[in-house]
Design an enzyme around this catalytic site. Structure first.
Site: not given
Ligand SMILES: Nc1ncnc2c1ncn2[C@@H]1O[C@H](COP(=O)(O)OP(=O)(O)O)[C@@H](O)[C@H]1O
Ligand SMILES: [Mg+2]
Length: 520
Positions: A249, A85-86, A106, A91-92
């Protein structure tokens, strides 16, 4: 007027998308604040997806190397170059540790601080322009900007996020309806956050499938949207009032639908706690709502609010009672699950928003943590609603607060006094069955009340003490049953005791049944 105003929420959404990724994130933040933005705007903004073009792998590689002190290929067994995801801030990337565990890494985008500064300046200008135009949907533009700024600065500090995630992880390890990714502190810094990967379907996707009526993927993941919706509200209440530390959130991108309808929570950039006094008053307020106790509601609400310099308590009181009486009347017409088809919020959620707005109008201020709490409660209900579930804060909350009250009563129940009690019963039984009857009728008629620490209003207190009596009767039943099984053949002055004990047990159960009926 209403018709011409209709496309405005969509225009705001489009504008935010045009302005850039950070504005989308801001839109998501505002989507969960029905106290500062009208509901139709919130609903529109809840559909914003924080998605931005990803940084190149070279950029990510450089950041990881600098932050973790070694190139990622040395640290991880594997790491995917294409992000999972970005978003606007990070981005992750999916990676595998040397021990085989799958993790989500992340990575914060480069040069974010400057970007945030620049965009905040733009937000300020924008708000001013919107305010001058006279059609501002915002309650108080300056306050909104200040709040956005505070929030964005927090979002940039991943060490904070790591701490929050660890705390939530510790609090939920035994929870079977939510999962929090286990954080890896040694692989995290101010700009990198590594945590266990939670496999599943992001709720934003689930919502899209529900909207489009496509069941296929939901079936493949064996997801039941009704259960998910109910658990979402349950976990929001649980975090706020039991764990006393909550995710603030809870928009659908931060929620993951996992196997067996477990809810995965990610992204702990924004969390909050209620301080104990506020928490108690807030719980009293909600208990009073669920007990239909209008005066109790007012009493606890004025204790939560802080008078601003322009506060007018008298007019607040008048408007508060107007809203509250309307709510209570509607509620008694429509029952607890008070949402008619086509309505977006339950009555109780509507009422909460109305109270927040009335408070705002009369400059009665809510502590920031209480606003956060509303944000979490309303977000959970709003997502539940978009899952097309009947679950709402009315139905789930009522059950929750009943449970909480019983727990409170039980936790106030001093074990020593129970033992003392059992001894007394034993003595009573020994000294004569008539005394047992006396105690039981005392219990049934309410002359015996357990000492319960109580800060609730009169009405809630009555309900609590009924429950306390119920619990003490249950204790007596157990005691009698123990006596029956232990000394079933005992006798006093040649008269066998068992029939009396049995009679007492039957009386006791009957009293319990009566109280239970009254509580219902
Ligand atoms: N530990 C995790 N396991 C599975 N998906 C994750 C995890 N961490 C993040 N993601 C995916 O990545 C996306 C972005 O991560 P997030 O921590 O929400 O970042 P942001 O602060 O940019 O919103 C999340 O909406 C989720 O779909
Ligand atoms: Mg997120």
């Amino acid at each position: 007027m209403a018709r011409r105003a209709a496309p405005r929420p969509q225009r705001l959404r489009d504008l935010l998308v045009r302005l850039g990724p950070l504005f989308v994130k801001i839109g998501q933040f505002l989507a969960l604040r029905p106290d500062i933005l009208p509901q139709e705007y919130c609903d529109e903004l809840l559909q914003l997806v924080d998605q931005s073009p990803a940084e190149t792998w070279e950029t990510v590689h450089a950041i990881l190397t600098r932050e973790l002190g070694a190139p990622p290929e040395e640290i991880f067994r594997t790491i995917r170059h294409r992000p999972l995801a970005a978003g606007s801030i990070a981005q992750v990337h999916l990676a595998r540790l040397r021990n085989g565990r799958t993790v989500a890494v992340k990575v914060q985008r480069p040069d974010l601080e400057q970007r945030v500064d620049r965009d905040l300046r733009r937000v300020r200008w924008l708000m001013r322009a919107v305010d001058w135009s006279g059609v501002s949907p915002f309650a108080s533009p300056d306050e909104v900007v200040a709040e956005l700024e505070r929030w964005l600065r927090q979002e940039l500090d991943f060490t904070r996020e790591l701490r929050n995630q660890q705390r939530m992880y510790d609090a939920t390890t035994r929870d079977d309806i939510v999962r929090v990714p286990r954080p890896y502190a040694h692989l995290s810094t101010a700009r990198v956050l590594t945590g266990e990967y939670l496999p599943g379907l992001p709720l934003s996707k689930v919502m899209r499938h529900v909207r489009e009526g496509s069941q296929g993927l939901l079936d493949r993941y064996q997801l039941d949207t009704g259960i998910l919706a109910e658990r979402l509200i349950e976990t929001a209440l649980d975090q706020i009032f039991r764990i006393r530390f909550f995710h603030a959130d809870m928009h659908p991108g931060n929620l993951i639908a996992m196997r067996d309808n477990v809810i995965g929570l990610v992204d702990f950039g924004l969390t909050d706690v209620l301080d104990p006094t506020v928490e108690r008053r807030q719980a009293d307020f909600l208990s009073a709502i669920y007990n239909n106790d209008v005066n109790g509601m007012y009493r606890s609400v004025v204790q939560i609010l802080v008078e601003g310099p322009h506060a007018n308590l008298e007019s607040f009181r008048r408007d508060f009672f107007n809203e509250t009486n309307r709510f209570v009347a509607e509620r008694s017409d429509r029952g607890w699950s008070g949402r008619l088809p086509g309505e977006d919020r339950s009555q109780i959620a509507d009422y909460m928003v109305a109270v927040v707005r009335v408070a705002r109008v009369h400059d009665m201020r809510l502590p920031a943590s209480v606003l956060s709490m509303y944000r979490t409660l309303l977000a959970s209900e709003s997502v539940a609603h978009q899952l097309r579930s009947d679950a709402d804060l009315g139905t789930v909350g009522r059950g929750f607060f009943r449970g909480l009250q019983i727990e409170k009563t039980l936790s106030d129940f001093d074990p020593n006094s129970v033992i003392e009690w059992l001894m007394q019963i034993n003595d009573l039984v020994r000294s004569g069955p008539r005394n047992v009857q006396q105690v039981l009728s005392d219990l049934a008629e309410g002359r015996f009340v357990l000492p319960v620490r109580s800060h609730e209003s009169e009405q809630s207190r009555r309900a609590s003490s009924q429950r306390a009596r119920m619990i003490s009767l249950a204790v007596v039943s157990v005691a009698l049953a123990m006596l029956l099984s232990g000394r079933g053949d005992a006798s006093v002055a040649g008269v066998p005791l068992a029939p009396f004990l049995w009679a007492a047990l039957v009386l006791d159960l009957a009293a319990m049944f009566l109280i239970w009926r009254r509580l219902e």
